[in-house]
Each structure stands twice: as structure tokens, then as C-alpha cells.
Design a protein around this motif. Structure first.
Motif, short mmCIF file in Angstrom:
data_model
loop_
_atom_site.label_atom_id
_atom_site.label_comp_id
_atom_site.label_asym_id
_atom_site.label_seq_id
_atom_site.Cartn_x
_atom_site.Cartn_y
_atom_site.Cartn_z
N THR A 1 0.81 -1.22 0.00
CA THR A 1 0.00 0.00 0.00
C THR A 1 0.84 1.26 0.00
N HIS B 1 -5.95 4.40 0.38
CA HIS B 1 -5.32 3.39 -0.50
C HIS B 1 -6.36 2.50 -1.16
N LEU C 1 -10.48 -3.92 7.52
CA LEU C 1 -9.07 -4.32 7.47
C LEU C 1 -8.34 -3.41 6.51
N SER C 2 -7.32 -2.76 7.01
CA SER C 2 -6.63 -1.79 6.17
C SER C 2 -5.21 -2.23 5.86
N GLY C 3 -4.56 -1.48 5.00
CA GLY C 3 -3.18 -1.78 4.63
C GLY C 3 -3.09 -3.16 4.02
N ASP D 1 -5.98 -6.03 3.90
CA ASP D 1 -7.31 -5.84 3.32
C ASP D 1 -7.84 -7.00 2.50
N LEU E 1 -5.15 -2.45 11.65
CA LEU E 1 -4.06 -2.08 10.73
C LEU E 1 -2.79 -2.79 11.09
#
Lengths: 611, 79, 155
Positions: free
Chosen positions: A239, A272, B7-9, B12, B73
Motif C-alpha cells: 500500500t 489506499h 481491514l486496512s493496509g 485488506d 491495521l
């Protein structure tokens, strides 16, 4: 080995280029890159000299691991006195230029004096010449690089150059290499412009030796494996840094509308996920990732602007891919100016690279101008008929271009927040420390970040210390002074080895020392590196004090100290700098007024620079 | 009870969309329990519930409610 | 099993670890200018393409050499330059249609990929598997699979 043990001095006043041996005593004390270049800067100029005068030195430096297989070994720094801040500037860039300079045989390039006519520097190993840049002056960074490569029949040539912004002394002009990597902050590009130096073109074929190649390769393999499995590395590869924007939004520290707010409604349009999702026209912003020299992380973003977007629909020359949004650029063209149009953000980023300007300082300066406009201090007439309202995507891209070309109201934005806000009677609206604009973290929500900004030797900066973990885990001030001081020393050491800060989640100073120990003579340990980092930090501080800065410059704007943050985790807080700063000075063994004591100078072998 | 995960980064794509929309966790369970039940628990560095950050040492004491939105994260630094 | 280098530009990030590894193996120094595999960057870094000798069977370089300095390593299939025999005339450089054999001003001879005697350092160094050293029989198989996956028939 590791070092090439040779430096290049170019005196633009005299028109001479001379190689000399690297001062190995200094290399052993300051390692390389940031520390070593600062030592040379201290020797080469009076810190009180005007940053845009011929007396200023402009130093390009890489570290002892630069150009080797140690991951991220392509970092180089530009060290000089910064016009934006009047303090020491140390801007760090990636790409391939820095390593190429080392392959040409030089650990450092020191440019002094000033050329009457525009020139560029051509370096092909031992053949160094100063050449007329009459045909390049007035050209963009992208055109300059293209022209030099064509002229010298070498696509392999690595070029670092400035755009019109650097020529005209935009206070936050940067030096761009490899089209979209930049030594970004503090106005190092304006220093280059003030010397009449348009570009540096390098081709190198001098190999770099390490002391014990077999052991070095074993160590590198082990360290690269450690980096590869690190979750933070995986996130950066996938990302880039852009994922940070969701963190700062939910935490409530994402500077919005010139730091009036800390959460931004449009975040879902520029995060992102937004850049990796097809929009309704079927356009996806992000295309792929890209590595700098020697880097196994590859956090760089390659993106493109939608051809149908208003910014480029009639300008085919911008339909190609180029450097995409990272966290800081997304913050600087997004929340801080209230814009949530991802194509406009990306195009603004193109313009920064093409014209050679620091996105952070530009964005925060535009944010200050927008606040002045909304207050009625600036009028439509003054802003070339463009309403500078928060959220106006057209204002962002038009003003970015005007500043890059030094036209119209762009000439006012070229001043940076501090000078602009002073000129229009509202110095309190400049979100700066020592004249340099904040990065994308609100210092009321993050106390350690605020202390790092206030004490940063190049002014406000998020890359001179690392208190992210502490700040996320605790919104108070406890332990922040110590975390700030320790990480400042560590980061100085990492920057001096010439390795990227993004390895720091996987590698500690011991991991760097292991690689140095196999590459270079002498014994390298984490302790030695940490001490060298502390030495560099203190030397930078001494430079600044000799330049006339005092503890009064270790402060934050009134908005950070007096206006409680309105939402988020730290709702109701202000930055408590007055609590942290005395503790910080004491941990640094500095006097109550922030002057390094003789004791600490003696311990760090800096006695000769006592004030 | 069910919570919604964000859910990030790099996390995901760790779970299918259906699981993310309604992740089952025991009634009265803590945030710490939820995190440790995930296949990528070791990569969760930061958590927030309904937009408010919950630091790691507070996850044990943080009792979740049905319908909470939990963001996770991986370790991250800015640049 | 006969092996060859499989190169997938889609996976290449342009980090140049392969160039560094190649130069260290062959010169004892880190020196991309002397690497026998090179990464070419196009379109502002959008595309990064690793390129080196493909070890073609009826090698033009080998046929062009007037002193028979280029020979086949029977264990790897690599076309090797015998430095002691090479006279540095560059006839092979002119003959190679791919430009993957080059004059080295340091030695006065020509350099080309020799597959590191069967343990190519570039492949070992590549962090993203853009370069792998695998079964020569299957050199096109991954690309075929990708093309096959794009077809809409067969479901």
C-alpha cells in the motif's frame, strides 16, 4: 572499504572541479551521508551566511553502504543551509542518482560559490566538467532530464535537477532525481538555483568494494530475509505509506483545512482503497509499485491521472504514468486543503515533480492562503480570479502550476507559509516550526510528534524522530521526551549509514552495524552508531545556534499550543510542549536555554564547536 | 454477536468480504479476544472501535458490542 | 534437467539487486556498469525489464568469433567467453542481435552472461521472483497459463 574514500569539490565561482581523499577521521566519527556531510558543511561555511549567497555550500552525500547490496542502499542526502528555515537542511532522496554518484567514485560532492551563467555539472567517473546550461535554464525537471540524456546519448545517465521553482528561489524548491524522487524539504533546490546550477548528470563505472565480500553477502542475505518477513515491510510494498491516512483519520490526527480540524470527511475518496479501486469511468489510479536503487521494499507508487479529468483532458503530455500518491502527498494536497479529488491530488503531485517543489510545504502554504482567503484577507483579485476556498480542487492544481512556473499568485505562494502569513498580517496562521511546514500529523493529538517538530533541526519534520508507537498508544506526554531524544539519535545514525528509514521496523542499529562491520574497516556496533547519531544531532544544533537560532525557535504555532483539538482520540487536548521541552533539554544534557553543555560536547568530541 | 471488520493496509484481502461484514465473536468478548481469533493476529498493530483508537494494553478491558465497527491495521510508519 | 533463466518483467520493481549480485560475482565489486544482466526502465518507472543473454542455441556471437573464444558449457548450455583466448575484437558484439554481449573496457575483452556456472546470482538475489532459474522445458509455461486464464471459454 564501503566508502570510495574520495570526494569531489566543485567551485562554481572559480570554475574548478577537484577530487580529494575523504577525511577518514570524520568518516569514522560521522559514518557518512547526513552526519559526514554536516561535518563538511560546518568546515566549509560560516553558518551565519545567507542561505542563497555564494558562501553557502551544497553537499550531496551517500553512506558507506550506499551502492552495495544492503537493501535500500540508494539513499543520498543533500546537506546545505536551508533558505526556508535559516537552519541546517538535510533532505533525503532515493532513486538511482545517489548510488550513481558513488559509482562515479565519490562519497561526497561539495558545490561552493556561484556561477554567473547557468551551468550543469557533468560527471563521468574521473572526467568532471562544468558546462553551459543556457539551453536548459527555464526548462522543467522532466524536460531537463530528457534533454541531457538525449544530448549525451545516454539513457543510463542519472540526473538530479531543479525546475523553474529552484531557479526563481521558491523557498521550498526541491532537487528532483530520476523524474520523481526528490530531496524535498527546506528549499535545497533554491540553493542550487542560487548557485546557477541547473543539473548534475552522472555516469559511473567505478565499483564499490567491501572488506569481506563473503561475510558481507552472508550478513546481507540474513538481514534481507529479516526485512522480507517484517509485516511493516509487507504493508509498505502493498500500500505504500498511503494506508496511514486511515490510521490518522480514525485516530483523529489528520490535519484538515490548515490544521483547524483533525478528521477529514473525504478520506474514503483518497485512501489506499480509493487508489486501488476502479472508479465509475473504469479508471484505477494506482498501477504498480516501484523500487529505488537496491531496495527490496519497493514502496514507491506508480499511478496515472484519468485522461477525462479536467486537469489533463486537454493536455496529452500528462497522460503517462508517473510517481503516485504517498501519505504525505495525499495529506498535503488532500485534507490540509480540504480537497478529496484523487485525480487532482495525483496531478498536483505530477506538477511538484515536474517543477521541483516540496509537496508538504506547498500544500500547507496553500492551506494558509486558503484560510486567509476565507477570512477575507486575500481577495479574488489578488488570487488571479481563483477562489482559494478549502476543497477547491482547481485552486490546488492551478496554484501548483503557477507556483512551479513562478507566475501570478504563485509568486506569493512561493514564499512559504511563514513569510506569506507575515506579509498578510497573520503570522499565527503559518503551520510551521523554524519556517518549515508541518507534515501530516497533528501535534495536539500526538505529543511526541509535536516535540519532534519543535526540536527538529531542520524545522518541522516527521522524519527526524520516531515516536509513532508511543503516540498511538498514549495521548499524554509521559516518556515522550525520552522517546523523542533516543529516536532522533537513532534516525541520525540511520540517515548517516545511508539506508532508508523504512527499514527501521525490521532492523535496529545492531542490524545496520552488522552490515557496516562486514563492509568497512574497524569495529561497528549499535553503541558506536548511536553515539555517532547523537554527535550528528548536536553538531546540527550547533550549526543552527551559530546561524542565530535560539530556544525561542523550538516552539509550535499558537494553534497547537492554545486551541484544543475538536474531535478524535485526543479531543480537548493541546500540545503540552512546556511540559516536555525542559525534560528533553535535560536528557540531551543541554542548558535550560537549550545550549549543548561543555560536558556533552566533550563526550561527543565536539569541543571545538563550543559556542 | 457479530462485528464489522475494517481491514486496512496489507490486511485488506486477508478475509472474504462476507466474513469482514459480519465476523462472529463471543457475546461479551473483549477486543483482545477478537484480535487473537484472527488468522493474522500477529500482524495487527493498531485497532480502533467505532472510529476511536484502542491501544494494545487496553484491548483486554475493551468489551465489544454487537454491531461494533472494528478497524485493524498492520504496523505502519508514515512517510 | 536442463535449466534456463525465466524472466518476468511484470514482477520486476527495478531494484537492481540482480545487477549488484552479477557484478559482485564477476568482478568482486558492486558495479552495475559491469553487470551482465541489466534492468531497463520505461515510462517513468512504470515498466522495468530485466534483460540478459538468452543463451541461444546457434549463438550468433559464437559463430562470429574469429578466434573461437566462445564455447558451450555443456553442463549449463551457457555460451562462455574464454578470456585468455578473446582478443577483444568485438565481432561478437556486432553479431549479437540482442546486444547482450558487451565490451568491457577494464579487461579489454568481452563479457556475457555465463549463468554463473549453473548457480546464477541474479536469480538468487531477486526479491520478487522476476528472475528464476528453472527447467528450460517449461520456459513459456507460466506465460501460457496466464494467457489461458484470460480466455473466457472453458468454464
Amino acid at each position: 572499504m564501503g566508502w570510495q574514500k574520495k570526494i569531489l569539490r566543485v567551485d562554481l565561482t572559480a570554475g574548478t572541479c577537484v577530487a580529494e581523499p575523504l577525511n577518514m577521521d570524520w568518516a569514522n566519527q560521522y559514518v557518512g551521508a547526513r552526519g559526514l556531510a554536516t561535518r563538511y558543511l560546518m568546515e566549509g561555511m560560516d553558518p551565519a551566511a545567507d542561505a542563497l549567497s555564494p558562501e553557502n555550500n551544497l553537499i550531496f552525500a551517500n553512506g558507506p553502504l550506499g551502492g552495495t547490496m544492503a537493501s535500500t542502499s540508494g539513499r543520498y542526502v543533500v546537506v546545505t543551509k536551508g533558505p526556508l528555515t535559516g537552519a541546517v537542511a538535510c533532505s533525503n532522496s532515493g532513486g538511482k542518482f545517489g548510488a550513481e554518484l558513488k559509482f562515479a567514485g565519490y562519497d561526497l560532492l561539495i558545490v561552493t560559490g556561484k556561477s554567473e551563467e547557468p551551468v550543469y555539472l557533468l560527471i563521468e567517473d574521473d572526467d568532471v566538467s562544468i558546462k553551459s546550461a543556457a539551453h536548459l535554464w527555464g526548462k522543467t525537471v522532466w524536460k531537463t532530464e530528457e534533454t541531457l540524456k538525449a544530448q549525451h546519448h545516454s539513457e543510463d545517465m542519472k540526473v538530479a535537477s531543479i525546475g523553474v521553482a529552484g531557479e526563481q528561489g521558491v523557498y521550498y524548491a526541491c532537487i528532483v532525481n530520476d523524474l520523481h524522487r526528490a530531496a524535498g524539504r527546506s528549499g535545497v533546490g533554491a540553493v542550487m538555483g542560487s548557485k546557477g546550477l541547473k543539473a548534475i548528470a552522472v555516469r559511473g563505472s567505478r565499483g564499490i568494494r567491501v572488506d569481506d565480500p563473503k561475510r558481507f553477502m552472508q550478513v546481507v542475505k540474513e538481514k534481507n530475509a529479516k526485512l522480507w518477513i517484517d509485516p511493516s515491510r509487507k504493508g509498505l510494498t502493498k500500500t505504500g505509506t498511503l494506508a496511514m491516512i486511515d490510521v490518522m483519520q480514525s485516530f483523529g490526527g489528520l490535519p484538515t483545512n490548515n490544521f483547524k480540524d483533525v478528521q477529514f470527511d473525504g478520506v474514503g475518496k483518497i485512501n489506499h482503497k480509493a487508489v486501488t479501486t476502479k472508479d465509475r469511468n473504469g479508471h484505477q489510479n494506482l498501477i504498480t509499485n516501484k523500487a529505488c536503487f537496491g531496495c527490496t521494499i519497493a514502496c514507491g507508487r506508480i499511478a496515472h491521472v484519468d485522461k477525462d479529468h479536467f486537469t489533463v483532458s486537454n493536455r496529452k503530455e500528462y497522460w503517462h504514468a508517473s510517481g503516485g500518491l504517498e501519505y504525505e502527498t495525499a495529506f498535503a494536497f488532500g485534507p490540509v486543503v480540504g480537497v478529496d479529488d484523487v485525480n487532482a491530488l495525483t496531478f498536483a503531485n505530477y506538477l511538484m515533480n515536474e517543477h521541483g517543489m516540496d509537496p508538504i510545504s506547498f500544500g500547507v502554504t496553500l492551506a494558509a492562503a486558503m484560510e486567509l482567503y476565507e477570512m477575507g484577507v486575500l481577495t479574488l483579485e489578488q488570487t488571479d480570479g481563483i477562489p482559494l476556498t478549502f476543497g477547491n480542487a482547481e485552486a490546488l492544481t492551478v496554484m501548483a502550476e503557477k507556483t512551479g512556473k513562478f507566475e501570478g499568485f504563485g509568486q506569493e505562494l512561493a514564499l512559504g507559509s511563514k513569510r506569506l502569513c507575515e506579509k498578510y498580517g497573520h503570522p499565527e496562521l503559518a503551520m510551521v516550526v523554524k519556517g518549515q511546514e508541518f507534515a501530516g500529523y497533528d501535534s495536539r493529538a500526538m505529543q511526541g510528534m509535536g516535540l519532534g517538530y519543535a526540536t527538529g533541526n531542520r524545522g518541522a519534520c516527521h522524519l527526524r524522530h520516531d515516536t509513532f508507537t508511543q503516540d498511538f498508544e498514549d495521548i499524554g506526554t509521559t516518556g515522550k521526551a525520552e522517546a523523542c531524544k533516543t529516536s532522533q539519535d537513532d534516525v541520525s545514525a540511520i540517515d548517516s549509514v545511508g539506508i532508508c528509514l523504512f527499514t527501521a521496523s525490521a532492523w535496529d542499529l545492531g542490524d545496520l552495524a552488522d552490515q557496516l562491520d562486514a563492509a568497512c574497516e574497524g569495529e561497528w556496533t549499535a553503541e558506536r552508531l548511536r553515539e555517532s547519531g547523537e554527535r550528528t544531532w548536536n553538531l546540527e544544533r550547533l550549526f543552527n545556534m551559530k546561524a542565530g537560532l535560539t530556544m525561542a525557535d523550538d516552539t509550535l504555532p499558537p494553534r497547537m499550543l492554545n486551541d484544543p483539538v475538536k474531535t478524535g482520540t485526543a479531543k480537548g487536548n493541546v500540545n503540552e510542549l512546556d511540559v516536555m521541552l525542559p525534560e528533553y533539554y535535560s536528557l540531551r544534557e543541554w542548558s535550560e536555554s537549550g545550549v549543548p553543555t561543555d560536558a556533552v560536547l566533550k563526550r561527543l568530541d565536539l569541543g571545538a564547536f563550543s559556542l | 454477536m457479530k462485528v464489522k471488520l475494517d481491514l486496512s493496509g496489507e490486511l485488506d484481502d486477508q478475509l472474504p468480504d462476507s466474513a469482514v461484514q459480519a465476523w462472529a465473536t463471543p457475546d461479551g468478548g473483549s477486543l483482545a479476544q477478537l484480535v487473537s481469533s484472527l488468522p493474522f493476529a500477529d500482524r495487527v498493530a493498531l485497532t480502533s472501535v467505532n472510529g476511536v483508537m484502542v491501544p494494545p494494553d487496553k484491548r483486554n478491558a475493551y468489551i465489544l458490542n454487537d454491531g461494533d465497527e472494528v478497524m485493524m491495521l498492520p504496523p505502519i510508519k508514515g512517510g | 534437467m536442463f535449466k534456463s533463466l525465466h524472466i518476468d518483467p511484470d514482477k520486476c520493481t527495478g531494484c537492481l539487486q540482480c545487477e549488484l549480485a552479477c557484478s559482485l560475482e564477476h568482478t568482486g565489486e558492486f558495479n552495475p556498469a559491469r553487470s551482465r544482466i541489466r534492468i531497463f526502465e520505461f515510462e517513468h518507472g512504470l515498466r522495468n525489464v530485466p534483460y540478459t543473454c538468452t543463451q541461444c542455441d546457434e549463438a550468433w556471437c559464437m559463430q562470429a568469433c574469429p578466434v573461437s573464444a566462445i564455447d558451450i558449457d555443456t553442463s549449463t548450455g551457457a555460451k562462455d567467453v574464454a578470456e585468455s583466448v578473446c582478443v577483444g575484437c568485438k565481432a561478437c558484439v556486432s553479431a549479437c542481435p540482442f546486444g547482450t554481449i558487451n565490451f568491457n573496457p577494464d579487461s579489454g575483452k568481452v563479457d556475457k552472461c555465463d549463468l554463473c556456472g549453473g548457480d546464477p546470482k541474479c536469480a538468487e538475489a531477486c526479491p520478487t521472483d522476476a528472475i528464476i532459474y528453472g527447467d528450460a522445458d517449461w520456459s513459456g509455461l507460466d506465460k501460457m497459463r496466464r494467457s489461458a486464464a484470460m480466455t473466457q471459454i472453458g468454464r
